[in-house]
Each structure stands twice: as structure tokens, then as C-alpha cells.
Design a protein around this motif. Sequence first.
Motif, mmCIF file in Angstrom:
data_model
loop_
_atom_site.group_PDB
_atom_site.id
_atom_site.type_symbol
_atom_site.label_atom_id
_atom_site.label_comp_id
_atom_site.label_asym_id
_atom_site.label_seq_id
_atom_site.Cartn_x
_atom_site.Cartn_y
_atom_site.Cartn_z
ATOM 1 N N GLU A 57 0.821 -1.215 0.000
ATOM 2 C CA GLU A 57 0.000 0.000 0.000
ATOM 3 C C GLU A 57 0.855 1.264 0.000
ATOM 4 O OE1 GLU A 57 -2.372 -0.822 3.437
ATOM 5 O OE2 GLU A 57 -3.966 -1.802 2.271
ATOM 6 N N ALA A 58 2.082 1.166 0.528
ATOM 7 C CA ALA A 58 2.990 2.313 0.526
ATOM 8 C C ALA A 58 3.694 2.487 -0.810
ATOM 9 C CB ALA A 58 4.023 2.155 1.645
ATOM 10 N N GLY A 59 3.551 1.496 -1.698
ATOM 11 C CA GLY A 59 4.133 1.633 -3.029
ATOM 12 C C GLY A 59 5.188 0.608 -3.386
ATOM 13 N N ALA A 60 5.547 -0.267 -2.450
ATOM 14 C CA ALA A 60 6.546 -1.293 -2.748
ATOM 15 C C ALA A 60 5.940 -2.390 -3.617
ATOM 16 C CB ALA A 60 7.087 -1.899 -1.451
ATOM 17 N N ILE A 61 6.798 -3.106 -4.314
ATOM 18 C CA ILE A 61 6.389 -4.288 -5.077
ATOM 19 C C ILE A 61 6.877 -5.509 -4.300
ATOM 20 C CG2 ILE A 61 6.657 -5.584 -7.220
ATOM 21 C CD1 ILE A 61 7.202 -2.876 -8.605
ATOM 22 N N ILE A 62 5.960 -6.412 -3.987
ATOM 23 C CA ILE A 62 6.314 -7.622 -3.250
ATOM 24 C C ILE A 62 6.497 -8.751 -4.260
ATOM 25 C CG2 ILE A 62 5.669 -9.201 -1.391
ATOM 26 C CD1 ILE A 62 5.978 -6.188 -0.572
ATOM 27 N N LEU A 63 7.709 -9.286 -4.325
ATOM 28 C CA LEU A 63 8.034 -10.368 -5.237
ATOM 29 C C LEU A 63 8.476 -11.565 -4.386
ATOM 30 C CD1 LEU A 63 10.438 -10.043 -8.310
ATOM 31 C CD2 LEU A 63 9.950 -12.174 -7.125
ATOM 32 N N PRO A 64 7.554 -12.427 -3.979
ATOM 33 C CA PRO A 64 7.926 -13.546 -3.116
ATOM 34 C C PRO A 64 8.980 -14.436 -3.776
ATOM 35 C CG PRO A 64 5.545 -13.332 -3.234
ATOM 36 C CD PRO A 64 6.119 -12.427 -4.286
ATOM 37 N N ALA A 65 9.867 -14.968 -2.968
ATOM 38 C CA ALA A 65 10.892 -15.889 -3.470
ATOM 39 C C ALA A 65 10.247 -17.239 -3.730
ATOM 40 C CB ALA A 65 12.035 -16.001 -2.469
ATOM 41 N N SER A 66 9.374 -17.265 -4.726
ATOM 42 C CA SER A 66 8.612 -18.460 -5.099
ATOM 43 C C SER A 66 8.820 -18.721 -6.583
ATOM 44 C CB SER A 66 7.117 -18.259 -4.821
ATOM 45 O OG SER A 66 6.895 -17.922 -3.480
ATOM 46 N N PRO A 67 9.909 -19.390 -6.938
ATOM 47 C CA PRO A 67 10.211 -19.581 -8.359
ATOM 48 C C PRO A 67 9.184 -20.460 -9.050
ATOM 49 C CG PRO A 67 11.712 -20.866 -7.000
ATOM 50 C CD PRO A 67 10.930 -19.989 -6.074
ATOM 51 N N GLY A 68 8.970 -20.178 -10.332
ATOM 52 C CA GLY A 68 8.109 -21.011 -11.154
ATOM 53 C C GLY A 68 8.868 -22.237 -11.647
ATOM 54 N N PHE A 69 8.148 -23.182 -12.178
ATOM 55 C CA PHE A 69 8.770 -24.413 -12.650
ATOM 56 C C PHE A 69 8.457 -24.696 -14.119
ATOM 57 C CE2 PHE A 69 8.975 -24.678 -8.148
ATOM 58 C CZ PHE A 69 10.133 -25.400 -7.870
ATOM 59 N N TYR A 70 7.749 -23.766 -14.785
ATOM 60 C CA TYR A 70 7.408 -24.003 -16.184
ATOM 61 C C TYR A 70 8.625 -23.912 -17.095
ATOM 62 C CZ TYR A 70 7.135 -18.845 -16.348
ATOM 63 O OH TYR A 70 7.395 -17.500 -16.246
ATOM 64 N N GLN A 71 9.741 -23.358 -16.583
ATOM 65 C CA GLN A 71 10.962 -23.313 -17.388
ATOM 66 C C GLN A 71 11.766 -24.603 -17.270
ATOM 67 O OE1 GLN A 71 10.724 -22.163 -14.381
ATOM 68 N NE2 GLN A 71 12.630 -21.617 -13.414
ATOM 69 N N ILE A 72 11.226 -25.584 -16.553
ATOM 70 C CA ILE A 72 11.849 -26.902 -16.357
ATOM 71 C C ILE A 72 13.270 -26.733 -15.807
ATOM 72 C CG2 ILE A 72 12.221 -29.208 -17.343
ATOM 73 C CD1 ILE A 72 9.334 -28.163 -17.582
ATOM 74 N N PRO A 73 13.394 -26.263 -14.564
ATOM 75 C CA PRO A 73 14.719 -26.047 -13.986
ATOM 76 C C PRO A 73 15.496 -27.352 -13.839
ATOM 77 C CG PRO A 73 13.020 -25.892 -12.303
ATOM 78 C CD PRO A 73 12.310 -25.991 -13.613
ATOM 79 N N LYS A 74 16.785 -27.271 -14.096
ATOM 80 C CA LYS A 74 17.663 -28.437 -13.960
ATOM 81 C C LYS A 74 18.532 -28.350 -12.711
ATOM 82 C CE LYS A 74 16.528 -30.124 -18.095
ATOM 83 N NZ LYS A 74 15.616 -29.088 -18.570
ATOM 84 N N THR A 75 18.743 -27.138 -12.210
ATOM 85 C CA THR A 75 19.631 -26.930 -11.061
ATOM 86 C C THR A 75 19.009 -25.923 -10.106
ATOM 87 O OG1 THR A 75 20.818 -25.051 -12.038
ATOM 88 C CG2 THR A 75 21.651 -27.266 -12.576
ATOM 89 N N LEU A 76 19.592 -25.842 -8.907
ATOM 90 C CA LEU A 76 19.166 -24.805 -7.966
ATOM 91 C C LEU A 76 19.434 -23.417 -8.547
ATOM 92 C CD1 LEU A 76 20.336 -26.267 -4.531
ATOM 93 C CD2 LEU A 76 18.005 -26.134 -5.442
ATOM 94 N N ASP A 77 20.537 -23.267 -9.273
ATOM 95 C CA ASP A 77 20.832 -21.974 -9.894
ATOM 96 C C ASP A 77 19.720 -21.537 -10.838
ATOM 97 O OD1 ASP A 77 23.202 -21.697 -8.515
ATOM 98 O OD2 ASP A 77 24.481 -22.305 -10.190
ATOM 99 N N ASP A 78 19.094 -22.491 -11.525
ATOM 100 C CA ASP A 78 17.974 -22.146 -12.409
ATOM 101 C C ASP A 78 16.827 -21.518 -11.616
ATOM 102 O OD1 ASP A 78 19.321 -23.176 -14.585
ATOM 103 O OD2 ASP A 78 18.267 -25.095 -14.561
ATOM 104 N N LEU A 79 16.594 -22.024 -10.396
ATOM 105 C CA LEU A 79 15.539 -21.455 -9.555
ATOM 106 C C LEU A 79 15.920 -20.047 -9.102
ATOM 107 C CD1 LEU A 79 14.626 -24.581 -7.408
ATOM 108 C CD2 LEU A 79 13.486 -23.734 -9.459
ATOM 109 N N GLY A 80 17.192 -19.855 -8.759
ATOM 110 C CA GLY A 80 17.657 -18.518 -8.412
ATOM 111 C C GLY A 80 17.552 -17.562 -9.582
ATOM 112 N N ASP A 81 17.858 -18.067 -10.773
ATOM 113 C CA ASP A 81 17.789 -17.221 -11.968
ATOM 114 C C ASP A 81 16.353 -16.818 -12.295
ATOM 115 O OD1 ASP A 81 20.497 -17.224 -12.329
ATOM 116 O OD2 ASP A 81 20.511 -18.724 -13.912
ATOM 117 N N PHE A 82 15.390 -17.671 -11.964
ATOM 118 C CA PHE A 82 13.996 -17.313 -12.215
ATOM 119 C C PHE A 82 13.627 -16.062 -11.423
ATOM 120 C CE2 PHE A 82 9.473 -17.273 -11.456
ATOM 121 C CZ PHE A 82 8.936 -17.582 -12.687
ATOM 122 N N ILE A 83 13.988 -16.035 -10.150
ATOM 123 C CA ILE A 83 13.691 -14.857 -9.318
ATOM 124 C C ILE A 83 14.501 -13.655 -9.788
ATOM 125 C CG2 ILE A 83 13.787 -13.902 -6.982
ATOM 126 C CD1 ILE A 83 11.529 -15.969 -7.457
ATOM 127 N N ALA A 84 15.786 -13.870 -10.127
ATOM 128 C CA ALA A 84 16.608 -12.771 -10.645
ATOM 129 C C ALA A 84 15.986 -12.199 -11.916
ATOM 130 C CB ALA A 84 18.030 -13.254 -10.918
#
Length: 198
Positions: free
Chosen positions: A152-179
Motif C-alpha cells: 500500500e505504501a508503493g513497494a512491489i512484493i516479489l515472493p521468493a517463489s520460483p516457477g517451474f514451467y521453465q523446467i529447472p535443472k539446477t538450484l541456480d535455475d531457480l535462483g535465476d527465475f527470481i533474478a
Amino acid sequence: MKLVVGLAGASGSIYAARFLRALSEVEGETYITASPAALRIFSEEYETKVESAEDVLSFVETKWKTTPKHKFHVRNFFDIGSDIASGSNRWDAMVVVPCSMKTVASMSQGLTENLIERAADVSLKERRRLIVVPRETPYNRIHLKNLLALDEAGAIILPASPGFYQIPKTLDDLGDFIAGRIFNLLGIDQTLFPKWLG
């Protein structure tokens, strides 16, 4: 683009590390600060020893052999008199990744006891983009109310909840989704994960 990046004391160092790795390859300038808790957790989760934000940047550069195009300026977490503690200095956006519930609570209530909280407060009052990447599970009612207050103050909330539709192969892929999602919100083109084409 000129950014402020804060690493707060939540689990999920991979999100900060992969964001910084990708950011290092983009032209621009970033002021970075990290809490003692963030440094402790980063050390534990990566089984290394980092004692400062400089150490985090060095770890990222060494681990992934990046060739930085980005210019990083480290600021002391405890220095609430730093340049990024004032709205008279300009930056385009701030990212807190990962973000602890303590930091969410402080930011949502306008408390400014350290540089992450103060720079976030400046971002909100100056109507600059503030992206918060909370990493907690499950959320209790207090967490949800504080996150709503930040939204409500204007921030954007982006939960650290990576998607899986990109078919991640590694933990780094999950980190890259959020990045990549952070990049999208910053208006920076990203190739960290493929766009959903339907």
C-alpha cells in the motif's frame, strides 16, 4: 540504471547471489549493503566465509567467473548517514533480496535503524521503485499485514517463489527465475529463463 541493493538476514542467499551475478553483466551502477545476519546466512548456505558485501561480490565473481560491466559501491549497513540515506541523492530503484520478516516489519512501519531500512524509507517517500523479495514460509498474519502495508505504501512484493514451467535443472535455475523476475520489474531485458509462450 542506478540501483540500491540490500541483502537482509533471511534464508535464500541464492536469490541474492544469482541476481548479483546477472546484474554484474549489465551496464550500470549499484550501491550495495548487507546486514550481519545476511552475511552469516550467506556463509552458511554457500559453505564459505564472507564478512562483508565486498566478500559477497568477490565470491559471486569467482564462483561464476563473471566479467563485471557493472560498477558496485559498498556501503556500511550501520551507516545511516551514508549517501543513500538521503533523498537528495538519486537512484532509480531499490531491491531487498532476500528480505527477512524483521526488515519487512521495519520498512512497513517506517523504522530506520540501519541503512537498508533507511534507503527503503527514502525510496518510498521519493516514490522510487522498491522491490522486496521476502523469503519465509509459512506467513503468519503479522507477516501478511506488514507485506500488505508495504504494498500500500508503493513497494512491489516479489515472493521468493520460483516457477517451474521453465523446467529447472539446477538450484541456480531457480535462483535465476527470481533474478529474471526482478530484472523484468526493473525494466531490464533478461534471458535468465524463457518467457512463457502459451
